[in-house]
Design an enzyme around this catalytic site. Structure first.
Site, PDB file in Angstrom:
ATOM      1  N   ASP A 126      18.461  78.931  -4.070  1.00 52.97           N
ATOM      2  CA  ASP A 126      19.368  79.181  -5.183  1.00 52.97           C
ATOM      3  C   ASP A 126      19.549  77.939  -6.044  1.00 52.97           C
ATOM      4  O   ASP A 126      19.702  78.025  -7.266  1.00 52.97           O
ATOM      5  CB  ASP A 126      20.740  79.618  -4.679  1.00 52.97           C
ATOM      6  CG  ASP A 126      20.701  80.908  -3.869  1.00 52.97           C
ATOM      7  OD1 ASP A 126      19.606  81.490  -3.725  1.00 52.97           O
ATOM      8  OD2 ASP A 126      21.766  81.319  -3.379  1.00 52.97           O
ATOM      9  N   HIS A 253      19.736  87.147  -8.541  1.00 51.54           N
ATOM     10  CA  HIS A 253      18.546  86.687  -7.836  1.00 51.54           C
ATOM     11  C   HIS A 253      17.469  87.776  -7.804  1.00 51.54           C
ATOM     12  O   HIS A 253      17.748  88.942  -7.529  1.00 51.54           O
ATOM     13  CB  HIS A 253      18.864  86.172  -6.439  1.00 51.54           C
ATOM     14  CG  HIS A 253      19.875  85.059  -6.454  1.00 51.54           C
ATOM     15  ND1 HIS A 253      20.550  84.643  -5.333  1.00 51.54           N
ATOM     16  CD2 HIS A 253      20.330  84.276  -7.484  1.00 51.54           C
ATOM     17  CE1 HIS A 253      21.386  83.654  -5.647  1.00 51.54           C
ATOM     18  NE2 HIS A 253      21.272  83.419  -6.953  1.00 51.54           N
ATOM     19  N   ASP A 255      14.621  87.768  -5.861  1.00 51.07           N
ATOM     20  CA  ASP A 255      13.696  87.784  -4.721  1.00 51.07           C
ATOM     21  C   ASP A 255      13.911  88.923  -3.726  1.00 51.07           C
ATOM     22  O   ASP A 255      13.259  88.947  -2.672  1.00 51.07           O
ATOM     23  CB  ASP A 255      13.684  86.435  -3.989  1.00 51.07           C
ATOM     24  CG  ASP A 255      15.055  85.841  -3.735  1.00 51.07           C
ATOM     25  OD1 ASP A 255      16.063  86.492  -4.061  1.00 51.07           O
ATOM     26  OD2 ASP A 255      15.116  84.715  -3.209  1.00 51.07           O
ATOM     27  N   CYS A 354      15.589  83.081   0.596  1.00 51.79           N
ATOM     28  CA  CYS A 354      16.769  82.364   0.110  1.00 51.79           C
ATOM     29  C   CYS A 354      17.026  81.072   0.886  1.00 51.79           C
ATOM     30  O   CYS A 354      17.408  80.058   0.300  1.00 51.79           O
ATOM     31  CB  CYS A 354      18.011  83.241   0.227  1.00 51.79           C
ATOM     32  SG  CYS A 354      17.921  84.798  -0.660  1.00 51.79           S
TER      33      CYS A 354
END
Length: 370
Positions: A126, A253, A255, A354
């Site tokens: 992140d 995010h 992903d 992550c």
């Protein structure tokens, strides 16, 4: 299932001498990664950036416990899973580095806001974006994450001293003008409103996916158009930053939505990706099966977190052990899944991708769309 023995790849002396930090995509053979720490995590204080991203089932928990430490039993279970993942990486011959321990419960203030504490150092994906030999610190939108880079600073200084490039995007003010005062929960993409405004460049690094010279981004409740533009301008003409159309009314995010796995292969979340740009016409689109996982109760992410995978190389991929459907799908697609469970860690808002930052992969900069 995937095997964890160390595989030998062709080595080049010049590469070995220069590549302290070297990562251009999500799939080249992994040699070194940073894995975060979940110790001493603190519940973030309630804010529009949480309201716009967190599952509604967790709202009462945030409102009641913001600024307090997470329950120790939750942290212990998550830490055990994360340490097991580290052991698997090391068994595969990967160098694993960890951030310093930090007291996240220390209050802090800026000219624009006060916070009872920080969040954690669990998700380096992140906070940092690796592009080639450069580590870029992201201008993150959550106030609780304002100093999240600091426990990683000893690692960054070491990489810099050994030849890597180290850049920090403009430190944001995160004053009230940085957020959309008129934010209301959108019911469809037609009335989509983001929690962050265009007051200053903001982005979380996890809103970007790397494919060599092409980098794919999504606008989200932590990443604005100005932040995406800053990255494109910073990287220059050698890179192309593309903003994808994502069907997600609470985006944060990319992903667990869009994941390039290997040249010509991309994993997509069918609930969030309706179509990819024409440049992907020659690529194999792998449709993630609906999650069997039901986190329930407190969780900082949706059940689609199981689509958050991590490539050891072009074939071997870390996958949630309880997701039989996804494990079998990866086998059908020609991959070698390595099962491990991060279910308790998932509740803190992240998965395999992550909690890692692939600092060094064996490979060079290429274009996969020319």
């Amino acid at each position: 299932m995937g095997k964890l023995e160390t595989l030998e790849y062709p080595r080049d002396a010049a590469f070995d001498a220069a590549a302290v930090v070297n990562s251009h995509n999500e799939w080249d053979p992994l040699e070194e990664t940073i894995v975060g720490r979940i110790d001493d995590a603190v519940v973030p204080e309630w804010h529009v950036t949480l309201e716009s991203t967190m599952p509604e089932s967790a709202w009462a928990f945030f409102r009641r416990h913001g600024g307090e430490r997470f329950p120790q039993d939750m942290l212990d279970r998550a830490r055990e899973e994360l340490d097991g993942f580290v052991a698997l990486l090391e068994r595969a011959g990967v160098t694993v580095r960890r951030p310093d321990a930090a007291d996240q419960a220390v209050p802090f203030a800026t000219p624009h806001f006060r916070a009872r504490g920080s969040l954690y150092s669990a998700m380096p994906r992140d906070a940092f974006l690796v592009v080639g030999d450069e580590i870029i610190e992201a201008p993150m939108a959550w106030r609780s994450r304002y100093f999240e880079a600091h426990p990683f600073r000893p690692l960054l200084k070491d990489y810099f001293r050994r030849g890597a490039r180290w850049t920090a995007a403009p430190k944001p003010e995160l004053c009230d003008a940085a957020y959309n005062a008129e934010f209301r929960h959108p019911t469809s993409m037609d009335d989509m409103v983001y929690a962050v405004s265009e007051f200053e460049p903001l982005f979380d690094a996890a809103d970007f996916a790397r494919c060599g010279r092409d980098i794919f981004a999504q606008r989200s409740n932590v990443t604005n158009a100005l932040g995406i533009a800053w990255l494109q301008r910073h990287l220059g003409e050698g890179y192309r930053v593309h903003t994808l159309a994502v069907n997600d009314t609470h985006p944060m995010h990319i992903d667990a939505t869009f994941t390039p796995l290997a040249p010509g292969k991309v994993l997509i979340n069918p609930e969030r990706i309706d179509a990819l740009p024409a440049m992907f016409d020659g690529w194999e689109k792998l449709i993630a099966p609906k999650p069997a996982l039901e986190l329930g109760g407190f969780s900082m992410c949706s059940d689609w977190i199981v689509a958050n995978t991590f490539m050891l190389d072009e074939k071997r991929v870390f996958v949630e052990a309880s997701e039989e459907g996804l494990l079998r799908a990866f086998e059908r697609w020609g991959f070698e899944p390595i099962p491990h469970s991060l279910i308790n860690f998932n509740r803190f808002g992240g998965g395999f991708h992550c909690c890692t930052l692939d600092v060094r992969r064996r490979g060079g900069l290429e274009s996969y769309f020319d």
